[in-house]
Motif scaffolding. Structure first.
Motif, PDB file in Angstrom:
ATOM      1  N   GLU A  46       0.835  -1.208   0.000  1.00 17.31           N
ATOM      2  CA  GLU A  46       0.000   0.000   0.000  1.00 17.31           C
ATOM      3  C   GLU A  46       0.870   1.259   0.000  1.00 17.31           C
ATOM      4  OE1 GLU A  46      -3.302   0.445  -0.273  1.00 17.31           O
ATOM      5  OE2 GLU A  46      -3.581  -1.711  -0.490  1.00 17.31           O
ATOM      6  N   THR A  47       1.941   1.255   0.788  1.00 20.56           N
ATOM      7  CA  THR A  47       2.853   2.399   0.841  1.00 20.56           C
ATOM      8  C   THR A  47       3.497   2.631  -0.525  1.00 20.56           C
ATOM      9  OG1 THR A  47       3.294   2.010   3.183  1.00 20.56           O
ATOM     10  CG2 THR A  47       4.908   3.342   1.979  1.00 20.56           C
ATOM     11  N   LEU A  48       3.961   1.555  -1.154  1.00 26.05           N
ATOM     12  CA  LEU A  48       4.565   1.681  -2.475  1.00 26.05           C
ATOM     13  C   LEU A  48       3.541   2.199  -3.487  1.00 26.05           C
ATOM     14  CD1 LEU A  48       6.993   1.360  -4.346  1.00 26.05           C
ATOM     15  CD2 LEU A  48       6.357  -1.051  -4.644  1.00 26.05           C
ATOM     16  N   ALA A  49       2.331   1.671  -3.434  1.00 29.31           N
ATOM     17  CA  ALA A  49       1.276   2.111  -4.362  1.00 29.31           C
ATOM     18  C   ALA A  49       0.941   3.589  -4.171  1.00 29.31           C
ATOM     19  CB  ALA A  49       0.028   1.249  -4.190  1.00 29.31           C
ATOM     20  N   SER A  50       1.061   4.080  -2.946  1.00 25.34           N
ATOM     21  CA  SER A  50       0.759   5.498  -2.706  1.00 25.34           C
ATOM     22  C   SER A  50       1.768   6.411  -3.416  1.00 25.34           C
ATOM     23  CB  SER A  50       0.734   5.792  -1.204  1.00 25.34           C
ATOM     24  OG  SER A  50       2.044   5.804  -0.666  1.00 25.34           O
ATOM     25  N   LYS A  51       2.937   5.864  -3.741  1.00 28.14           N
ATOM     26  CA  LYS A  51       3.980   6.645  -4.418  1.00 28.14           C
ATOM     27  C   LYS A  51       4.008   6.423  -5.928  1.00 28.14           C
ATOM     28  CE  LYS A  51       5.623   8.376  -0.611  1.00 28.14           C
ATOM     29  NZ  LYS A  51       5.231   9.712  -0.240  1.00 28.14           N
ATOM     30  N   ILE A  52       3.695   5.198  -6.372  1.00 24.35           N
ATOM     31  CA  ILE A  52       3.850   4.898  -7.807  1.00 24.35           C
ATOM     32  C   ILE A  52       2.543   4.513  -8.491  1.00 24.35           C
ATOM     33  CG2 ILE A  52       6.257   4.182  -7.454  1.00 24.35           C
ATOM     34  CD1 ILE A  52       5.303   1.250  -7.927  1.00 24.35           C
ATOM     35  N   TRP A  96      -0.935   1.953  -9.042  1.00 23.47           N
ATOM     36  CA  TRP A  96      -1.146   0.508  -9.138  1.00 23.47           C
ATOM     37  C   TRP A  96       0.032  -0.157  -9.824  1.00 23.47           C
ATOM     38  CZ3 TRP A  96      -1.159  -3.204 -12.853  1.00 23.47           C
ATOM     39  CH2 TRP A  96      -1.648  -4.453 -12.472  1.00 23.47           C
ATOM     40  N   TYR A  97       0.345  -1.384  -9.435  1.00 25.42           N
ATOM     41  CA  TYR A  97       1.406  -2.162 -10.076  1.00 25.42           C
ATOM     42  C   TYR A  97       1.081  -3.644  -9.928  1.00 25.42           C
ATOM     43  CZ  TYR A  97       2.960  -2.567  -5.245  1.00 25.42           C
ATOM     44  OH  TYR A  97       3.015  -2.808  -3.898  1.00 25.42           O
ATOM     45  N   HIS A  98       1.755  -4.470 -10.733  1.00 30.05           N
ATOM     46  CA  HIS A  98       1.549  -5.918 -10.686  1.00 30.05           C
ATOM     47  C   HIS A  98       1.947  -6.466  -9.326  1.00 30.05           C
ATOM     48  CE1 HIS A  98       0.645  -6.656 -14.942  1.00 30.05           C
ATOM     49  NE2 HIS A  98       1.421  -5.596 -15.163  1.00 30.05           N
ATOM     50  N   SER A  99       1.133  -7.340  -8.801  1.00 30.74           N
ATOM     51  CA  SER A  99       1.337  -8.009  -7.517  1.00 30.74           C
ATOM     52  C   SER A  99       0.887  -7.170  -6.324  1.00 30.74           C
ATOM     53  CB  SER A  99       2.793  -8.445  -7.336  1.00 30.74           C
ATOM     54  OG  SER A  99       2.913  -9.341  -6.271  1.00 30.74           O
ATOM     55  N   LYS A 100       0.372  -5.974  -6.568  1.00 34.99           N
ATOM     56  CA  LYS A 100      -0.043  -5.093  -5.474  1.00 34.99           C
ATOM     57  C   LYS A 100      -1.089  -5.751  -4.587  1.00 34.99           C
ATOM     58  CE  LYS A 100      -2.636  -1.000  -4.289  1.00 34.99           C
ATOM     59  NZ  LYS A 100      -3.677  -1.741  -3.586  1.00 34.99           N
ATOM     60  N   ASN A 101      -2.044  -6.445  -5.174  1.00 39.01           N
ATOM     61  CA  ASN A 101      -3.153  -7.016  -4.407  1.00 39.01           C
ATOM     62  C   ASN A 101      -2.942  -8.479  -4.007  1.00 39.01           C
ATOM     63  OD1 ASN A 101      -4.620  -4.595  -4.507  1.00 39.01           O
ATOM     64  ND2 ASN A 101      -5.303  -5.093  -6.573  1.00 39.01           N
ATOM     65  N   SER A 102      -1.816  -9.041  -4.361  1.00 39.14           N
ATOM     66  CA  SER A 102      -1.531 -10.430  -4.020  1.00 39.14           C
ATOM     67  C   SER A 102      -1.067 -10.528  -2.565  1.00 39.14           C
ATOM     68  CB  SER A 102      -0.444 -10.969  -4.949  1.00 39.14           C
ATOM     69  OG  SER A 102      -0.098 -12.281  -4.599  1.00 39.14           O
ATOM     70  N   LEU A 152      11.848   3.901   0.093  1.00 39.80           N
ATOM     71  CA  LEU A 152      10.696   4.021   0.999  1.00 39.80           C
ATOM     72  C   LEU A 152      10.856   3.269   2.310  1.00 39.80           C
ATOM     73  CD1 LEU A 152       7.477   3.619  -1.187  1.00 39.80           C
ATOM     74  CD2 LEU A 152       8.071   5.541   0.289  1.00 39.80           C
ATOM     75  N   PHE A 153      11.584   2.168   2.271  1.00 39.89           N
ATOM     76  CA  PHE A 153      11.585   1.247   3.401  1.00 39.89           C
ATOM     77  C   PHE A 153      12.964   1.121   4.035  1.00 39.89           C
ATOM     78  CE2 PHE A 153       8.488  -0.420   0.238  1.00 39.89           C
ATOM     79  CZ  PHE A 153       7.328  -0.097   0.931  1.00 39.89           C
ATOM     80  N   GLU A 154      12.963   0.984   5.347  1.00 38.77           N
ATOM     81  CA  GLU A 154      14.194   0.657   6.063  1.00 38.77           C
ATOM     82  C   GLU A 154      14.498  -0.814   5.842  1.00 38.77           C
ATOM     83  OE1 GLU A 154      13.978   1.704  10.169  1.00 38.77           O
ATOM     84  OE2 GLU A 154      13.282   3.753   9.738  1.00 38.77           O
ATOM     85  N   LYS A 155      15.713  -1.203   6.180  1.00 38.25           N
ATOM     86  CA  LYS A 155      16.114  -2.611   6.049  1.00 38.25           C
ATOM     87  C   LYS A 155      15.104  -3.476   6.809  1.00 38.25           C
ATOM     88  CE  LYS A 155      20.124  -5.577   6.942  1.00 38.25           C
ATOM     89  NZ  LYS A 155      20.210  -6.291   5.717  1.00 38.25           N
ATOM     90  N   PRO A 156      14.519  -4.459   6.135  1.00 42.52           N
ATOM     91  CA  PRO A 156      13.484  -5.263   6.799  1.00 42.52           C
ATOM     92  C   PRO A 156      14.063  -6.220   7.842  1.00 42.52           C
ATOM     93  CG  PRO A 156      13.946  -6.131   4.620  1.00 42.52           C
ATOM     94  CD  PRO A 156      14.755  -4.868   4.763  1.00 42.52           C
ATOM     95  N   ASN A 157      13.212  -6.611   8.766  1.00 43.58           N
ATOM     96  CA  ASN A 157      13.549  -7.642   9.744  1.00 43.58           C
ATOM     97  C   ASN A 157      12.247  -8.368  10.084  1.00 43.58           C
ATOM     98  OD1 ASN A 157      14.810  -9.296  11.536  1.00 43.58           O
ATOM     99  ND2 ASN A 157      14.836  -7.797  13.189  1.00 43.58           N
ATOM    100  N   LEU A 158      11.819  -9.216   9.155  1.00 44.31           N
ATOM    101  CA  LEU A 158      10.564  -9.950   9.302  1.00 44.31           C
ATOM    102  C   LEU A 158      10.876 -11.426   9.515  1.00 44.31           C
ATOM    103  CD1 LEU A 158       8.636  -8.387   6.276  1.00 44.31           C
ATOM    104  CD2 LEU A 158       8.623  -7.621   8.648  1.00 44.31           C
TER     105      LEU A 158
END
Length: 184
Positions: free
Chosen positions: A23-29, A31-37, A138-144
């Motif tokens: 959602e954050t990425l979509a707010s900047k660019i 709609w894109y492929h894989s957005k809703n997956s 947009l994003f900091e280094k992830p840690n998931l």
């Protein structure tokens, strides 16, 4: 014909975190492929007919009995030349996931149209280099992290143009016949 996908199914918390990233990425660019997956790690895709579906479900149940549970960590971003922007696992998690995917492929004897061997969680597909750079900034280094303990069978929904989960299979952590545990 049915279009099916077998995936490693992350925790609900990871699914939500990735949804927010998309959602954050979509707010900047836009709609894109894989957005809703929903977040997942693709193992394979296949086409089959309705009469084979129950056999495939039984096969997935059998395979999952022998898959081993492990905690996995996604701590970096990556890209593929086709415009994919994704979460990438750390070294130990990548090895475990690759081995799990290979074990699955070795046991799954149905013809597949896509067979994945590079574990990742897509954020976007078919992005331009500029869009990928925006995503990285947009994003900091992830840690998931999540406990990898289930696969899911998905069916492509032609109306929504997305896959829907139709069944989940928990890992059984069983040893295959002929294997013996360590005694000492």
């Amino acid at each position: 014909m049915l279009l099916l996908s077998v995936i490693i199914h992350p925790s609900d918390e990871i699914i939500e975190e990735v949804r927010l990233m998309k959602e954050t990425l979509a707010s900047k660019i836009g709609w894109y492929h894989s957005k809703n997956s929903l977040a997942h790690i693709t193992i394979n895709e296949l086409e089959t007919n309705e009469s084979e579906l129950e056999k495939i479900k039984r096969k997935l149940s059998t395979i999952s009995r022998y898959l081993k549970t492990q905690e996995v960590i996604f701590d970096d971003f990556g890209t593929f030349p086709n415009g994919a922007f994704f979460l990438s696992p750390d070294v130990d998690s990548r090895l475990y996931l690759k081995n799990t995917m290979q074990d699955f492929h070795n046991s799954f004897d149905y013809k597949t149209t896509i067979k994945s061997s590079e574990p990742h969680i897509s954020i976007g597909r078919k992005l331009t280099l500029e869009q990928i750079e925006i995503g990285k900034a947009l994003f900091e280094k992830p840690n998931l992290s999540f406990t990898c303990n289930r696969i899911a069978l998905r069916l492509f929904n032609t109306e929504r143009r997305q896959f829907d989960i139709i069944e989940e299979y928990s890992f059984g952590n069983e040893c295959r016949g002929g294997e013996q545990g360590v005694l000492f």
